[in-house]
Scaffold this active site. Structure first.
Site, PDB file in Angstrom:
ATOM      1  N   GLU A 174      40.336 -31.433  36.592  1.00 31.08           N
ATOM      2  CA  GLU A 174      39.813 -32.517  36.253  1.00 31.08           C
ATOM      3  C   GLU A 174      40.738 -33.697  36.333  1.00 31.08           C
ATOM      4  O   GLU A 174      40.692 -34.535  35.356  1.00 31.08           O
ATOM      5  CB  GLU A 174      38.820 -32.405  34.847  1.00 31.08           C
ATOM      6  CG  GLU A 174      37.655 -31.678  34.778  1.00 31.08           C
ATOM      7  CD  GLU A 174      36.997 -31.871  33.797  1.00 31.08           C
ATOM      8  OE1 GLU A 174      37.358 -32.419  32.864  1.00 31.08           O
ATOM      9  OE2 GLU A 174      36.014 -30.972  33.501  1.00 31.08           O
ATOM     10  N   GLU A 288      33.195 -24.521  35.801  1.00 28.00           N
ATOM     11  CA  GLU A 288      32.976 -24.793  34.028  1.00 28.00           C
ATOM     12  C   GLU A 288      31.460 -25.479  34.198  1.00 28.00           C
ATOM     13  O   GLU A 288      31.293 -26.174  34.934  1.00 28.00           O
ATOM     14  CB  GLU A 288      33.714 -25.974  33.623  1.00 28.00           C
ATOM     15  CG  GLU A 288      35.000 -25.664  33.083  1.00 28.00           C
ATOM     16  CD  GLU A 288      35.895 -26.598  32.539  1.00 28.00           C
ATOM     17  OE1 GLU A 288      35.154 -27.425  31.709  1.00 28.00           O
ATOM     18  OE2 GLU A 288      37.180 -26.729  32.620  1.00 28.00           O
TER      19      GLU A 288
HETATM   20  O1  AHR Z   1      34.639 -29.968  26.666  1.00 28.69           O
HETATM   21  C1  AHR Z   1      35.890 -29.192  27.210  1.00 28.69           C
HETATM   22  C2  AHR Z   1      36.380 -29.740  28.468  1.00 28.69           C
HETATM   23  O2  AHR Z   1      35.307 -30.094  29.593  1.00 28.69           O
HETATM   24  C3  AHR Z   1      37.182 -28.861  29.333  1.00 28.69           C
HETATM   25  O3  AHR Z   1      38.537 -28.638  28.438  1.00 28.69           O
HETATM   26  C4  AHR Z   1      37.526 -29.780  30.627  1.00 28.69           C
HETATM   27  O4  AHR Z   1      37.693 -28.997  31.616  1.00 28.69           O
HETATM   28  C5  AHR Z   1      36.060 -30.278  30.560  1.00 28.69           C
HETATM   29  O5  AHR Z   1      36.421 -31.909  30.727  1.00 28.69           O
END
Ligand code: AHR
Length: 494
Positions: A174, A288
């Site tokens: 990110e 994710e």
């Molecule tokens: O909320 C967790 C975070 O969400 C993670 O560390 C990141 O990759 C994403 O923004």
């Protein structure tokens, strides 16, 4: 919510079959709150082995047949220096991502050993924030070279004579976001990924390489222009009930009304990959994903600094049939797009918003654990063409079909597992199901997850309030029905 009138699931067995990649049942683990320390890793616990791995956690994850785990972050990765987590003398580090001290007693060697123990591929996310191409490629040396150079020799001296053989690596996490340590512009990002990939592939040309991307043309088209030749996947993330600042989990209807959002992200990313000329060569890793965003509020103007508030992620009452229905819908979407989506990682696997809650005396399998187990163990290998027509459920100007379904079968089309989601909060949904032109008839085994209510959940006191139940579903000339707020794996065949 309106009452659906006619719902059909039409399966065309004679059409093409598509083999999906089991990596879509992947998981994600970050050095955040109690995922590692107090989660899977608890030296001294009576439930841990001699390495400090909680064996009840290992056993539970064995039920999920986890194919891959991404680690160590997430935001944590963008200020993590892997050398601090290897060797005999582990000094604690200040974790600039999450404003806590990390003891560094769980590092690369422990992560790889734990992955092998649960039968999962390790997938390492490198530091493209405070780190750079050399630190990333040194990490590949440490893990994958037999004995050449100081880093492979260091691994051997640390007790691992054979290489770890870590196949999956991503450049960064990110780095498009202002919240990330080491935020980059799209031009800087494309160049950094290209240079990092060049060095990493010089060490091990056989690695599978991913890089942080977005369903956004400007960012990802530039990434692919500069680094596409090195990449196997682009990585995208999604959380749809945003809770990082205010921990007010959305209710059943609000959450279910968001079930179509992941497909928007996949479609946009597919278009960008195709537009860059990489269709069929670069896949999508949704590495994710979770209905619920993690709770890590800011404090006094400092991002994510209210550390104690993170305990609210541990409230098991948060994770209800809304999470189960959304997660099953998400996996159905990945299955429908299995020609492009080659990996997905639930965020995270343990504690925080994950399917498995771990406490000092044991574990709780949250509703989403059961969804992952049902999909990982009871679907067949191929996705078949299926058309679902279903009346809408409306909520707050959003509309989603009440039914969602994906048909899977084995290679000779003799055995079928149909994953059916009934999103209605309180009504059984009738439908007409046909397989190859004829309406389904007879009694058919099924696994049904529904729980006693849409907001039902599992916790320490009542760990089995929501659990899959074996059932025999009756169909007559195609007509059958599915329970409210439910996820069903319907089995058809001898
Ligand atoms: O909320 C967790 C975070 O969400 C993670 O560390 C990141 O990759 C994403 O923004």
């Amino acid at each position: 919510m309106t009452t659906p009138d006619r719902n059909t699931i039409t399966i065309e067995p004679s059409r093409r079959l598509r083999r999906y990649d089991r990596m879509i049942f992947g998981q994600f683990l970050e050095h955040f709150h109690r995922q590692v320390y107090g989660g899977l890793f608890e030296p001294g616990s009576p439930l841990a082995d001699e390495h400090g791995f909680r064996m009840d956690v290992v056993e539970a994850l064995g039920e999920l047949r986890v194919p891959i785990v991404r680690w160590p972050g997430g935001c944590f990765a963008s200020a993590y220096h892997w050398e601090h987590g290897v060797g005999a003398d582990r000094q604690p580090s200040y974790d600039k991502a999450w404003s806590v001290e990390d003891p560094n007693t769980f590092g690369t060697d422990e992560f790889v050993a734990w992955c092998r123990l649960i039968g999962a591929e390790p997938y390492i996310c490198t530091n493209a924030g405070s780190g750079g191409p050399e630190e990333m490629s040194n990490w590949v040396e440490y893990c994958n070279l037999e004995s050449m150079g100081r880093w492979a020799r260091m691994r051997r001296a640390n007790g691992s004579k054979a290489p770890h053989r870590v196949r999956y690596w991503s450049v960064g996490n990110e780095n498009y976001g202002a919240w990330e340590i080491g935020t980059k512009t799209r031009d800087e990002w494309g160049r950094l990924v290209a240079e990092s990939a060049k060095m990493m592939k010089r060490v091990d040309p056989g690695i599978v390489l991913l890089a942080a991307a977005l369903p956004d043309v400007d960012w990802t088209m530039e990434l692919l222009r500069q680094a596409g030749g090195y990449l196997d996947y682009v990585s995208i993330h999604g959380y749809w009930d945003a809770l990082h600042q205010e921990n007010r989990p959305g209710g059943y209807e609000a959450c279910v009304s968001r079930c179509l959002a992941p497909e928007d992200a996949i479609r946009k990313t597919r278009q960008i990959i195709a537009g860059a000329g990489y269709e069929g060569r670069i896949g999508i890793a949704f590495d994710e994903w979770n209905l619920r965003g993690w709770h890590h509020p800011d404090k006094g103007g400092a991002a994510f600094a209210d550390v104690r508030a993170r305990d609210k992620n541990d409230l098991n009452s948060t994770y209800t049939m809304a999470d189960a229905v959304f997660s099953a819908s998400f996996l159905n979407t990945c299955l429908r797009h299995c020609d492009a989506v080659g990996m997905a990682n639930m965020s995270p696997v343990i504690n925080t918003r994950g399917p498995l809650f771990v406490h000092p005396r044991g574990i709780v399998k949250r509703t989403t654990f059961h969804v992952m187990a049902m999909y990982a163990n009871h679907l067949r290998d191929n996705v078949a063409d299926a058309r679902v027509e279903s009346s809408p459920l409306e909520y707050a100007e959003k509309s989603v079909p009440v039914l969602d379904a994906v048909a899977t079968c084995d290679d000779d089309r003799s055995h079928w597992s149909i994953a059916v989601v009934n999103r209605h909060p309180d009504r059984e949904t009738a439908c007409e199901l046909s397989l190859g032109g004829g309406g389904l008839s007879g009694q058919h085994d099924a696994l049904v997850l529904s729980g006693p209510a849409p907001d039902a959940y599992n916790d320490v006191e009542c760990p089995d309030r929501v659990a899959p139940a074996r059932a025999s579903l009756t169909f007559e000339d195609g007509r059958g029905s599915f329970p409210p707020h439910s996820v069903t794996i319907l089995k058809i065949g001898p």
